[in-house]
Motif scaffolding. Structure first.
Motif, short mmCIF file in Angstrom:
data_model
loop_
_atom_site.label_atom_id
_atom_site.label_comp_id
_atom_site.label_asym_id
_atom_site.label_seq_id
_atom_site.Cartn_x
_atom_site.Cartn_y
_atom_site.Cartn_z
N GLN A 122 0.49 -1.01 -0.39
CA GLN A 122 -0.52 0.14 0.24
C GLN A 122 0.66 1.03 0.22
O GLN A 122 0.21 2.38 -0.82
CB GLN A 122 -0.90 0.14 1.00
CG GLN A 122 -2.11 -0.82 1.08
CD GLN A 122 -1.50 -2.18 1.43
OE1 GLN A 122 -0.31 -2.47 2.06
NE2 GLN A 122 -3.00 -3.36 1.07
N ARG A 126 3.16 4.57 -1.23
CA ARG A 126 3.45 4.95 -1.78
C ARG A 126 3.70 6.11 -1.51
O ARG A 126 3.84 7.36 -0.73
CB ARG A 126 2.76 5.04 -3.47
CG ARG A 126 1.08 5.57 -2.52
CD ARG A 126 -0.13 5.97 -3.97
NE ARG A 126 1.10 5.78 -5.20
CZ ARG A 126 -0.08 6.16 -6.30
NH1 ARG A 126 -1.56 6.02 -6.21
NH2 ARG A 126 0.02 6.40 -7.14
N THR A 175 4.88 14.17 -8.73
CA THR A 175 4.79 12.93 -8.68
C THR A 175 3.87 13.04 -7.32
O THR A 175 4.11 14.24 -6.06
CB THR A 175 6.15 12.66 -8.07
OG1 THR A 175 5.15 11.13 -8.00
CG2 THR A 175 6.85 12.91 -7.09
N HIS A 227 5.39 11.45 -0.45
CA HIS A 227 4.53 9.65 0.86
C HIS A 227 4.61 10.36 2.32
O HIS A 227 3.93 10.91 2.99
CB HIS A 227 5.81 9.20 1.05
CG HIS A 227 5.83 8.23 2.20
ND1 HIS A 227 4.97 6.93 2.21
CD2 HIS A 227 5.94 7.81 3.62
CE1 HIS A 227 4.60 6.02 2.94
NE2 HIS A 227 5.66 6.54 4.10
N GLY A 271 10.59 6.88 -5.06
CA GLY A 271 9.11 5.79 -5.28
C GLY A 271 8.59 4.67 -4.00
O GLY A 271 9.90 4.15 -3.80
N PHE A 272 8.10 3.93 -4.14
CA PHE A 272 7.52 2.16 -3.64
C PHE A 272 7.70 2.09 -4.37
O PHE A 272 7.30 1.39 -5.58
CB PHE A 272 6.36 2.70 -3.11
CG PHE A 272 6.79 3.22 -1.54
CD1 PHE A 272 7.07 2.62 -0.08
CD2 PHE A 272 7.05 4.49 -1.58
CE1 PHE A 272 7.38 2.68 0.82
CE2 PHE A 272 6.86 4.76 -0.03
CZ PHE A 272 7.06 4.19 1.42
N ASN A 311 5.25 -0.54 -4.11
CA ASN A 311 3.52 -0.32 -4.73
C ASN A 311 3.70 -0.92 -6.52
O ASN A 311 4.53 -0.64 -6.91
CB ASN A 311 3.80 0.29 -4.50
CG ASN A 311 1.97 0.81 -5.03
OD1 ASN A 311 1.57 1.16 -6.26
ND2 ASN A 311 1.06 1.18 -4.00
N GLN A 367 1.90 -0.35 -8.79
CA GLN A 367 1.33 0.90 -9.85
C GLN A 367 2.25 1.88 -9.46
O GLN A 367 3.17 2.34 -10.91
CB GLN A 367 0.30 1.76 -9.03
CG GLN A 367 -0.74 1.16 -9.48
CD GLN A 367 -1.40 0.22 -8.38
OE1 GLN A 367 -1.07 -0.02 -7.21
NE2 GLN A 367 -2.05 -1.20 -8.39
N GLU A 368 3.27 2.44 -8.64
CA GLU A 368 4.35 2.79 -8.37
C GLU A 368 5.98 1.83 -8.97
O GLU A 368 6.47 3.30 -10.05
CB GLU A 368 4.76 3.47 -6.87
CG GLU A 368 5.32 4.92 -7.00
CD GLU A 368 5.17 5.75 -5.85
OE1 GLU A 368 4.58 6.47 -5.95
OE2 GLU A 368 5.39 4.83 -4.30
N GLU A 369 5.72 0.72 -8.99
CA GLU A 369 7.20 0.10 -9.99
C GLU A 369 6.53 0.59 -11.40
O GLU A 369 7.55 1.12 -12.04
CB GLU A 369 7.12 -1.01 -9.06
CG GLU A 369 7.72 -1.70 -9.95
CD GLU A 369 8.02 -3.33 -9.81
OE1 GLU A 369 8.31 -4.97 -9.93
OE2 GLU A 369 6.80 -4.02 -9.70
#
Length: 439
Positions: free
Chosen positions: A238, A240, A316, A319, A344-345, A348, A350-352
């Motif tokens: 979760q 991100r 963007t 966090h 970013g994470f 995650n 979607q973030e990857e």
């Protein structure tokens, strides 16, 4: 007998309450020292324990007041001799509380001031440091030497992890070490395309570099700032968002103290090495320069971090709501302003996926670059082209603009604009930011 026992218990409790309510004079001023002269003066209060204090200025006449809570002084202020002519006299004054101690510095003119505390480093104990500076030196001198050659601002770009250390690994298999290297190379390319800036990659391939060596490479490159690029991860998918990190106060104090104990390292420090090497006044002055350089470095890191965070926040998700302060080993070179940037994470999904795209990487790189530019425009290192451009303005190209028209409006030559922006032709594009010399 029971009655007397009861009375004795009550008296004991009352005495305990009275003593507990009475503040003890927990601190003691053991010495006051001065360094510098005329326009820049440092005052050091040597104390028996960590101080609780307040510093403020007053005018008509100009003076600086230092209040130390629950403190007594062993110093005879009448015997103190300040260097230079900025501090006319040091005296005691009536504090707001009887348990406090107030010092007043009578000044010969208005001065700006900064203050901070230092933890014990043998042979010194706790210290309160007050730095005073004037805009115009009391004693004017005319420079006869030729101006120093202007240099580029050097940005050390550190791609996190590498080699046997993959860093975080996303659900789709993206390795942090590969992602950070790709983004770092993009950032270095953008920096190298900017007039007055030069990037140095701490690692340019899939190699392992330990954390201490990363700082040493930045130091050998005489970097003005170190940016360590990373991607975050968590045990659940979760979380991100990107982040910007600066060294925490506690880690900063520990690392500065290490430098103070390593005299053989003094002359290697970025921004202070030559000054320390040529300093007169022995160990005390050298320590002052190390401390002053570290304080300035941390201030620069915080300022740059805020500018970069602001620009990243525009492109963007972040966090945390602001720049964070952590004890991170890669940021420990207190002579170099150092930041860790989480893009970013990776954990995650979607973030990857987003972090792997060229478009999102370009947005991040552009934001970091803009933050750097904003920082160095306002805080140019000495003897750099940015300092030379101290009298420059930024101009964003609009529809219908031409280079000759822009030059005419600002009263400069087209060749000057081309040179300062490294333009090989007179072609410009809408939205492009140009640096314009002022007249």
């Amino acid at each position: 007998m029971k009655q007397w026992t009861l009375i004795w218990i009550k008296l004991s409790l009352l005495a305990s309450f009275i003593f507990a309510a009475t503040p003890a004079l927990a601190n003691k001023v053991e010495n006051i020292r001065f360094s510098g002269k005329d326009g820049n003066t440092r005052v050091v209060f040597d104390l028996s324990s960590k101080p609780s204090y307040n510093v403020f200025s007053l005018k008509s006449p100009d003076r600086l007041v230092i209040d130390l809570a629950s403190t007594r002084s062993e110093v005879s202020v009448n015997k103190l001799q300040s260097p230079g002519r900025l501090i006319k006299k040091v005296r005691n004054s009536k504090p707001p509380k009887s348990s406090d101690h107030r010092f007043v510095l009578d000044l010969s003119q208005k001065a700006s001031f900064k203050h901070f505390t230092l933890a014990p480093v043998p042979p010194y104990g706790y210290r309160l440091v007050v730095d005073l500076a004037v805009d115009q030196p009391i004693k004017q001198t005319v420079a006869t030497t030729a101006p120093a050659a202007q240099r580029d601002v050097v940005v050390a770009v550190d791609a996190g992890h590498g080699g046997r250390d993959p860093g975080s690994i996303g659900p789709a298999g993206t390795k942090e070490k590969a992602l950070t290297l790709e983004i770092s190379k993009r950032l270095a390319k953008k920096i190298n395309a900017t007039s007055g800036m030069r990037a140095v990659l701490i690692r340019s391939n899939d190699s392992y570099v330990d954390l201490t060596e990363r700082s040493e490479r930045a130091r050998r490159a005489k970097a003005d700032i170190l940016l360590s690029i990373h991607a975050d991860a968590f045990r659940t998918p979760q979380p991100r968002g990107a982040g910007v990190f600066v060294l925490s106060d506690n880690r900063y104090t520990r690392e500065t103290n290490k430098l103070l104990r390593s005299e053989d390292k003094y002359t290697e420090l970025v921004g202070a090495g030559e000054a320390i090497k040529n300093a007169e006044g022995g160990e005390d002055v050298a320590q002052w320069l190390v401390e002053l350089n570290s304080v300035r470095s941390l201030e620069q890191a915080r300022t740059a971090g805020q500018q970069i965070y602001k620009e990243m926040d525009r492109v963007t998700r972040m966090h945390r709501p602001k720049v964070e302060y952590k004890s991170l080993a890669v940021l420990k070179a207190t002579d170099i302003p150092s930041l860790l940037i989480e893009t970013g994470f990776l954990s995650n999904p979607q973030e990857e996926k987003m972090l792997k795209t060229r478009s999102h990487q370009e947005k991040l790189v552009t934001a970091i670059h803009k933050g750097l530019l904003s920082h160095f425009y306002n805080n140019p290192p000495e003897q750099t082209l940015f300092a030379q451009r101290g009298a420059t303005v930024r101009y964003k190209v609009r529809s219908g603009d031409s280079l000759s028209a822009i030059a005419q409006v600002h009263g400069v030559k087209v060749s000057e604009i081309k040179k300062i922006n490294k333009l090989s032709s007179s072609n410009i594009r809408i939205g492009q930011t140009l640096m314009i010399p002022r007249r």
